[in-house]
Design a protein around this motif. Structure first.
Motif, PDB file in Angstrom:
ATOM      1  N   ASN A 177       0.842  -1.203   0.000  1.00 61.52           N
ATOM      2  CA  ASN A 177       0.000   0.000   0.000  1.00 61.52           C
ATOM      3  C   ASN A 177       0.877   1.254   0.000  1.00 61.52           C
ATOM      4  O   ASN A 177       2.101   1.174  -0.083  1.00 61.52           O
ATOM      5  N   ALA A 178       0.253   2.423   0.094  1.00 63.60           N
ATOM      6  CA  ALA A 178       0.977   3.698   0.014  1.00 63.60           C
ATOM      7  C   ALA A 178       1.953   3.889   1.165  1.00 63.60           C
ATOM      8  O   ALA A 178       2.934   4.625   1.034  1.00 63.60           O
ATOM      9  N   GLU A 179       1.693   3.236   2.305  1.00 65.96           N
ATOM     10  CA  GLU A 179       2.577   3.347   3.471  1.00 65.96           C
ATOM     11  C   GLU A 179       3.624   2.238   3.492  1.00 65.96           C
ATOM     12  O   GLU A 179       4.269   2.011   4.511  1.00 65.96           O
ATOM     13  N   ASP A 180       3.764   1.513   2.393  1.00 65.97           N
ATOM     14  CA  ASP A 180       4.715   0.398   2.257  1.00 65.97           C
ATOM     15  C   ASP A 180       4.399  -0.781   3.168  1.00 65.97           C
ATOM     16  O   ASP A 180       5.277  -1.598   3.445  1.00 65.97           O
ATOM     17  N   LYS A 181       3.160  -0.898   3.633  1.00 61.40           N
ATOM     18  CA  LYS A 181       2.755  -2.098   4.361  1.00 61.40           C
ATOM     19  C   LYS A 181       2.541  -3.208   3.334  1.00 61.40           C
ATOM     20  O   LYS A 181       2.043  -2.966   2.233  1.00 61.40           O
ATOM     21  N   ILE A 182       2.918  -4.416   3.723  1.00 58.99           N
ATOM     22  CA  ILE A 182       2.837  -5.563   2.827  1.00 58.99           C
ATOM     23  C   ILE A 182       1.794  -6.542   3.370  1.00 58.99           C
ATOM     24  O   ILE A 182       1.768  -6.833   4.568  1.00 58.99           O
ATOM     25  N   PHE A 183       0.967  -7.052   2.469  1.00 53.64           N
ATOM     26  CA  PHE A 183      -0.097  -8.002   2.816  1.00 53.64           C
ATOM     27  C   PHE A 183      -0.084  -9.123   1.788  1.00 53.64           C
ATOM     28  O   PHE A 183       0.323  -8.914   0.640  1.00 53.64           O
ATOM     29  N   ALA A 184      -0.565 -10.292   2.173  1.00 58.01           N
ATOM     30  CA  ALA A 184      -0.652 -11.412   1.235  1.00 58.01           C
ATOM     31  C   ALA A 184      -1.985 -12.131   1.425  1.00 58.01           C
ATOM     32  O   ALA A 184      -2.353 -12.488   2.547  1.00 58.01           O
ATOM     33  N   PRO A 219     -21.396  -3.722   2.420  1.00 57.69           N
ATOM     34  CA  PRO A 219     -22.457  -4.691   2.644  1.00 57.69           C
ATOM     35  C   PRO A 219     -22.147  -6.081   2.106  1.00 57.69           C
ATOM     36  O   PRO A 219     -22.940  -7.002   2.277  1.00 57.69           O
ATOM     37  N   ASP A 220     -20.992  -6.256   1.440  1.00 58.62           N
ATOM     38  CA  ASP A 220     -20.651  -7.563   0.888  1.00 58.62           C
ATOM     39  C   ASP A 220     -20.156  -8.490   1.996  1.00 58.62           C
ATOM     40  O   ASP A 220     -19.725  -8.027   3.045  1.00 58.62           O
ATOM     41  N   VAL A 221     -20.235  -9.784   1.751  1.00 57.15           N
ATOM     42  CA  VAL A 221     -19.802 -10.764   2.749  1.00 57.15           C
ATOM     43  C   VAL A 221     -18.942 -11.836   2.093  1.00 57.15           C
ATOM     44  O   VAL A 221     -19.108 -12.137   0.919  1.00 57.15           O
ATOM     45  N   GLY A 222     -18.050 -12.389   2.874  1.00 57.18           N
ATOM     46  CA  GLY A 222     -17.171 -13.454   2.411  1.00 57.18           C
ATOM     47  C   GLY A 222     -15.734 -13.125   2.754  1.00 57.18           C
ATOM     48  O   GLY A 222     -15.367 -11.957   2.879  1.00 57.18           O
ATOM     49  N   CYS A 223     -14.939 -14.164   2.944  1.00 59.95           N
ATOM     50  CA  CYS A 223     -13.528 -13.996   3.287  1.00 59.95           C
ATOM     51  C   CYS A 223     -12.685 -14.962   2.467  1.00 59.95           C
ATOM     52  O   CYS A 223     -13.171 -16.009   2.022  1.00 59.95           O
ATOM     53  N   ILE A 224     -11.429 -14.607   2.297  1.00 61.31           N
ATOM     54  CA  ILE A 224     -10.450 -15.472   1.653  1.00 61.31           C
ATOM     55  C   ILE A 224      -9.262 -15.624   2.593  1.00 61.31           C
ATOM     56  O   ILE A 224      -9.057 -14.786   3.479  1.00 61.31           O
ATOM     57  N   PRO A 225      -8.488 -16.693   2.429  1.00 64.39           N
ATOM     58  CA  PRO A 225      -7.326 -16.877   3.303  1.00 64.39           C
ATOM     59  C   PRO A 225      -6.274 -15.789   3.118  1.00 64.39           C
ATOM     60  O   PRO A 225      -6.051 -15.288   2.023  1.00 64.39           O
ATOM     61  N   ARG A 226      -5.639 -15.447   4.223  1.00 69.77           N
ATOM     62  CA  ARG A 226      -4.507 -14.528   4.188  1.00 69.77           C
ATOM     63  C   ARG A 226      -3.265 -15.318   4.580  1.00 69.77           C
ATOM     64  O   ARG A 226      -3.351 -16.431   5.100  1.00 69.77           O
ATOM     65  N   PHE A 227      -2.120 -14.741   4.327  1.00 73.70           N
ATOM     66  CA  PHE A 227      -0.845 -15.404   4.575  1.00 73.70           C
ATOM     67  C   PHE A 227       0.029 -14.530   5.466  1.00 73.70           C
ATOM     68  O   PHE A 227       0.002 -13.308   5.355  1.00 73.70           O
ATOM     69  N   ALA A 228       0.800 -15.181   6.312  1.00 74.23           N
ATOM     70  CA  ALA A 228       1.746 -14.462   7.164  1.00 74.23           C
ATOM     71  C   ALA A 228       2.837 -13.858   6.289  1.00 74.23           C
ATOM     72  O   ALA A 228       3.315 -14.484   5.344  1.00 74.23           O
ATOM     73  N   VAL A 229       3.214 -12.627   6.609  1.00 74.71           N
ATOM     74  CA  VAL A 229       4.236 -11.896   5.860  1.00 74.71           C
ATOM     75  C   VAL A 229       5.272 -11.374   6.845  1.00 74.71           C
ATOM     76  O   VAL A 229       4.937 -10.921   7.933  1.00 74.71           O
TER      77      VAL A 229
END
Length: 109
Positions: free
Chosen positions: A35-42, A83-93
């Motif tokens: 993201n703009a703050e250089d945070k990393i997500f997976a 209002p949407d629902v549902g999740c997907i797996p995330r990964f440790a970074v």
């Protein structure tokens, strides 16, 4: 149990507000976001709605917009915003000295 970290790429290899796909066994890749703050997500590279490739979505703040139907997916937990629902797996970074690492066991499962 300790994690086995494997290097993926450097932070600067992912454009700000962008993503990089990481292949894994099977048919579902991982999207690594910056993201703009250089945070990393997976996250799994598949929207919980219709399976759109999140790695092609627009990153803003700590969300990514699915390119198919504009669902807003939270990068921290992988869940769709109301209002949407549902999740997907995330990964440790882990980021060390500018190098992004993902958990090897999570990638292989």
């Amino acid at each position: 149990m300790s994690r086995r970290w494997i290097p993926i790429c450097r932070v600067e290899d992912i454009p700000r507000l962008g993503a990089r796909r990481v292949q894994r066994p099977g048919d579902i890749d991982v999207a690594v976001f910056r993201n703009a703050e250089d945070k990393i997500f997976a996250l799994v590279d598949r929207c919980p709605h219709k399976g759109g490739p999140l790695s092609q979505g627009l990153v803003h703040g700590e969300t990514v917009a699915c390119p198919l139907h504009n669902w807003q997916i939270d990068l921290a937990d992988g869940c769709a915003r109301t209002p949407d629902v549902g999740c997907i797996p995330r990964f440790a970074v882990q980021v060390q000295d500018g190098q992004i690492h993902l958990d090897a066991d999570e990638l292989m499962s």
